[in-house]
Design a protein around this motif. Structure first.
Motif, PDB file in Angstrom:
ATOM      1  N   ASP A 218      63.350 -86.808  50.082  1.00 57.76           N
ATOM      2  CA  ASP A 218      63.300 -88.098  50.266  1.00 57.76           C
ATOM      3  C   ASP A 218      63.454 -88.384  52.050  1.00 57.76           C
ATOM      4  N   GLY A 219      63.855 -89.454  52.481  1.00 60.62           N
ATOM      5  CA  GLY A 219      63.865 -89.601  54.049  1.00 60.62           C
ATOM      6  C   GLY A 219      64.858 -88.894  54.624  1.00 60.62           C
ATOM      7  N   ASN A 220      65.711 -88.265  54.020  1.00 61.35           N
ATOM      8  CA  ASN A 220      66.903 -87.369  54.624  1.00 61.35           C
ATOM      9  C   ASN A 220      66.454 -85.856  54.487  1.00 61.35           C
ATOM     10  N   LYS A 221      65.415 -85.582  53.854  1.00 66.37           N
ATOM     11  CA  LYS A 221      64.860 -84.347  53.428  1.00 66.37           C
ATOM     12  C   LYS A 221      65.704 -83.639  52.298  1.00 66.37           C
ATOM     13  N   LYS A 222      66.126 -84.308  51.643  1.00 68.29           N
ATOM     14  CA  LYS A 222      67.058 -83.895  50.510  1.00 68.29           C
ATOM     15  C   LYS A 222      66.186 -84.011  49.159  1.00 68.29           C
ATOM     16  N   TRP A 223      66.268 -82.983  48.052  1.00 70.58           N
ATOM     17  CA  TRP A 223      65.827 -83.439  47.101  1.00 70.58           C
ATOM     18  C   TRP A 223      66.216 -84.203  45.954  1.00 70.58           C
ATOM     19  N   ILE A 224      65.433 -85.111  45.307  1.00 72.97           N
ATOM     20  CA  ILE A 224      65.864 -86.112  44.510  1.00 72.97           C
ATOM     21  C   ILE A 224      64.820 -85.867  43.369  1.00 72.97           C
ATOM     22  N   ILE A 225      65.147 -86.530  42.150  1.00 78.00           N
ATOM     23  CA  ILE A 225      64.464 -86.537  40.892  1.00 78.00           C
ATOM     24  C   ILE A 225      63.569 -87.751  41.282  1.00 78.00           C
ATOM     25  N   SER A 226      62.047 -87.468  41.100  1.00 79.62           N
ATOM     26  CA  SER A 226      61.181 -88.783  41.047  1.00 79.62           C
ATOM     27  C   SER A 226      61.179 -89.094  39.700  1.00 79.62           C
ATOM     28  N   VAL A 227      60.716 -88.238  38.706  1.00 76.81           N
ATOM     29  CA  VAL A 227      60.509 -88.547  37.416  1.00 76.81           C
ATOM     30  C   VAL A 227      60.611 -87.380  36.380  1.00 76.81           C
ATOM     31  N   ILE A 228      61.267 -87.586  35.196  1.00 78.42           N
ATOM     32  CA  ILE A 228      61.117 -86.440  34.084  1.00 78.42           C
ATOM     33  C   ILE A 228      60.445 -86.995  32.968  1.00 78.42           C
ATOM     34  N   TYR A 229      59.433 -86.277  32.633  1.00 78.23           N
ATOM     35  CA  TYR A 229      58.831 -86.811  31.277  1.00 78.23           C
ATOM     36  C   TYR A 229      58.373 -85.786  30.554  1.00 78.23           C
ATOM     37  N   ALA A 230      58.133 -86.153  29.055  1.00 75.01           N
ATOM     38  CA  ALA A 230      57.829 -85.357  28.087  1.00 75.01           C
ATOM     39  C   ALA A 230      56.176 -85.422  27.772  1.00 75.01           C
ATOM     40  N   ARG A 231      55.734 -84.244  27.450  1.00 74.31           N
ATOM     41  CA  ARG A 231      54.476 -84.291  27.130  1.00 74.31           C
ATOM     42  C   ARG A 231      54.106 -83.650  25.577  1.00 74.31           C
ATOM     43  N   SER A 232      53.739 -84.425  24.873  1.00 71.17           N
ATOM     44  CA  SER A 232      53.479 -83.925  23.547  1.00 71.17           C
ATOM     45  C   SER A 232      52.312 -83.925  22.790  1.00 71.17           C
ATOM     46  N   SER A 233      51.784 -82.834  22.255  1.00 65.98           N
ATOM     47  CA  SER A 233      50.344 -82.650  21.883  1.00 65.98           C
ATOM     48  C   SER A 233      50.260 -83.743  20.517  1.00 65.98           C
ATOM     49  N   THR A 234      49.115 -84.481  20.492  1.00 73.05           N
ATOM     50  CA  THR A 234      49.013 -85.207  19.183  1.00 73.05           C
ATOM     51  C   THR A 234      48.031 -84.897  18.555  1.00 73.05           C
ATOM     52  N   THR A 235      47.406 -83.650  18.635  1.00 72.21           N
ATOM     53  CA  THR A 235      46.219 -83.211  17.905  1.00 72.21           C
ATOM     54  C   THR A 235      46.786 -81.711  17.255  1.00 72.21           C
ATOM     55  N   ARG A 236      45.740 -81.020  16.712  1.00 72.99           N
ATOM     56  CA  ARG A 236      46.202 -79.781  16.357  1.00 72.99           C
ATOM     57  C   ARG A 236      46.210 -78.683  17.384  1.00 72.99           C
ATOM     58  N   SER A 237      45.774 -79.059  18.693  1.00 72.82           N
ATOM     59  CA  SER A 237      46.150 -78.089  19.796  1.00 72.82           C
ATOM     60  C   SER A 237      47.554 -78.123  20.152  1.00 72.82           C
ATOM     61  N   LEU A 238      47.711 -76.939  20.535  1.00 74.34           N
ATOM     62  CA  LEU A 238      49.136 -76.522  21.002  1.00 74.34           C
ATOM     63  C   LEU A 238      49.145 -76.864  22.590  1.00 74.34           C
ATOM     64  N   ILE A 239      48.263 -77.226  23.067  1.00 76.93           N
ATOM     65  CA  ILE A 239      48.099 -77.641  24.684  1.00 76.93           C
ATOM     66  C   ILE A 239      48.782 -79.047  24.859  1.00 76.93           C
ATOM     67  N   THR A 240      49.669 -79.318  25.862  1.00 79.55           N
ATOM     68  CA  THR A 240      50.379 -80.373  25.964  1.00 79.55           C
ATOM     69  C   THR A 240      49.931 -81.179  27.361  1.00 79.55           C
ATOM     70  N   ASN A 241      48.733 -80.804  27.873  1.00 74.75           N
ATOM     71  CA  ASN A 241      48.520 -81.339  28.959  1.00 74.75           C
ATOM     72  C   ASN A 241      47.850 -82.759  29.058  1.00 74.75           C
ATOM     73  N   VAL A 242      48.281 -83.622  29.884  1.00 73.42           N
ATOM     74  CA  VAL A 242      47.864 -84.946  29.485  1.00 73.42           C
ATOM     75  C   VAL A 242      46.294 -85.291  29.652  1.00 73.42           C
ATOM     76  N   HIS A 243      45.566 -84.295  30.438  1.00 75.62           N
ATOM     77  CA  HIS A 243      44.130 -84.542  30.644  1.00 75.62           C
ATOM     78  C   HIS A 243      43.559 -84.026  29.430  1.00 75.62           C
ATOM     79  N   GLN A 244      44.265 -83.442  28.501  1.00 77.06           N
ATOM     80  CA  GLN A 244      43.695 -83.058  27.132  1.00 77.06           C
ATOM     81  C   GLN A 244      44.239 -83.976  25.947  1.00 77.06           C
ATOM     82  N   GLY A 245      44.751 -85.097  26.292  1.00 78.12           N
ATOM     83  CA  GLY A 245      45.006 -85.917  25.370  1.00 78.12           C
ATOM     84  C   GLY A 245      46.588 -86.028  24.942  1.00 78.12           C
ATOM     85  N   ALA A 246      47.518 -85.273  25.636  1.00 79.16           N
ATOM     86  CA  ALA A 246      48.986 -85.370  25.037  1.00 79.16           C
ATOM     87  C   ALA A 246      49.565 -86.944  25.289  1.00 79.16           C
ATOM     88  N   LYS A 247      50.548 -87.009  24.562  1.00 78.84           N
ATOM     89  CA  LYS A 247      51.162 -88.449  24.904  1.00 78.84           C
ATOM     90  C   LYS A 247      52.210 -87.984  25.744  1.00 78.84           C
TER      91      LYS A 247
END
Length: 343
Positions: A218-247
């Motif tokens: 942040d503006g004080n050079k301290k670490w903060i949480i921006s966002v935490i999110y889960a990525r889950s595969s919605t296909t038969r693929s085990l890959i959880t990358n957003v660019h490959q269709g994960a929700k």
């Protein structure tokens, strides 16, 4: 007034949807902002030829050299203008520094020991024989490029009797030993690969799931949480990358659905873990390279025993398009950049 320059490999800011959100955040923080590419740098006159954002439109502009540079472009593509970028770096503070590839981060954390219990057994491989030994010791494994991104080239391999189940690009194949050898040999011939023990990280619906812990200074050079999110595969693929269709689901929404009983406990656990790891990596970076990080994307899995496992740590972490302008990510970037200018 402080002037922040956003350096990118692309010439036009209109080709990057998120850029306008940085410009708007700068306006809110009362600092000037200019977007530019290496070709817009004029060392002779100490000016930048780039673009400023006014009334929802990007307009050409020429401004003095920025007080700080937010280097947001692809490192590989910016490297094509290496002389310009390196000269700028000597004259003007940059906000971002590389964390290193997957193996570099793994080795650094393993050597420091503090977070070694969260590390997944991992090693580089130069032959099918090494891969087979790793399978024998660890069971199901992940085989992926050391410098890969967005889930490209990630393969899952598991022994099935005398044959091997290989999942690549979402398709299952049954290979003989000779077929596996051919598959592996083709890939390690030109690219460095690593193998990693497979972590059974799934949500309550049985979908492969990982978590992105996005942290920011942040503006004080301290670490903060921006966002935490889960990525889950919605296909038969085990890959959880957003660019490959994960929700994608922000942590609160994910926990309400998949772990409501321990929602607050799990949220606190991940937030504390993210900040502690970011501070630790910062300390290691300062000792070895004399500078610190501004933003990190920490990817983790959580197994059936609720153990946390570090998959990798990303520099210049991207976010889903739906997150743009939310969660204060762009604002924190501007505030941190501005803090580097203040004595």
């Amino acid at each position: 007034m402080i002037l922040i320059g956003m350096l990118h490999h692309r010439k036009m800011p209109t080709s990057i949807e998120r850029t306008s959100f940085y410009a708007l955040a700068a306006k809110e923080e009362g600092v000037d902002f200019i977007y530019f590419s290496p070709k817009g740098v004029d060392f002779k006159n100490k000016v930048i030829n780039g673009y400023v954002y006014k009334n929802g439109i990007w307009k050409r502009a020429t401004k003095r050299f920025p007080d700080v540079i937010f280097n947001a472009g692809s490192p590989a593509k910016l490297n094509r203008s290496k002389q310009i970028v390196n000269r700028l770096r000597k004259e003007i503070p940059f906000t971002s520094y590389p964390v290193g590839n997957k193996m570099a981060v793994y080795k650094r954390l393993k050597k420091a020991k503090v977070f070694s219990r969260y590390l997944i057994p991992t090693q580089t491989v130069s032959s099918t024989q090494e891969l087979l030994k790793f399978i024998q010791k660890n069971g199901k494994i992940v085989f992926k490029p050391v410098g890969g991104h967005q889930g490209e080239g990630v393969t899952f391999i598991e022994r099935k009797g005398q044959k091997f189940l290989v999942q690549f690009e979402g398709v299952d194949h049954i290979y003989t030993l000779s077929q596996l050898n051919e598959f592996v040999s083709k890939r390690i011939l030109h690219t460095n690969y690593l193998v990693q023990r497979y972590i059974n990280s799934k949500n309550s619906d049985g979908e492969p799931t990982d978590f992105r812990l996005h942290v920011h200074k942040d503006g004080n050079k301290k670490w903060i949480i921006s966002v935490i999110y889960a990525r889950s595969s919605t296909t038969r693929s085990l890959i959880t990358n957003v660019h490959q269709g994960a929700k994608v689901a922000v942590l609160d929404d994910y926990l309400k659905e998949h772990n409501p009983r321990h929602r607050e406990e799990m949220k606190k656990k991940l937030e504390i873990f993210a900040i502690k790891l970011a501070n630790h990596l910062d300390d290691l970076q300062e000792k070895s390279h004399l500078h610190k990080f501004d933003e990190l994307g920490i990817d983790i899995g959580i197994d059936e025993h609720n153990n946390i496992w570090i998959y990798e740590v990303n520099w210049l972490p991207g976010t889903p398009h739906s997150f743009y302008g939310k969660y204060g990510i762009e604002t924190n970037t501007i505030r941190y950049a501005a803090s580097l200018c203040k004595k």
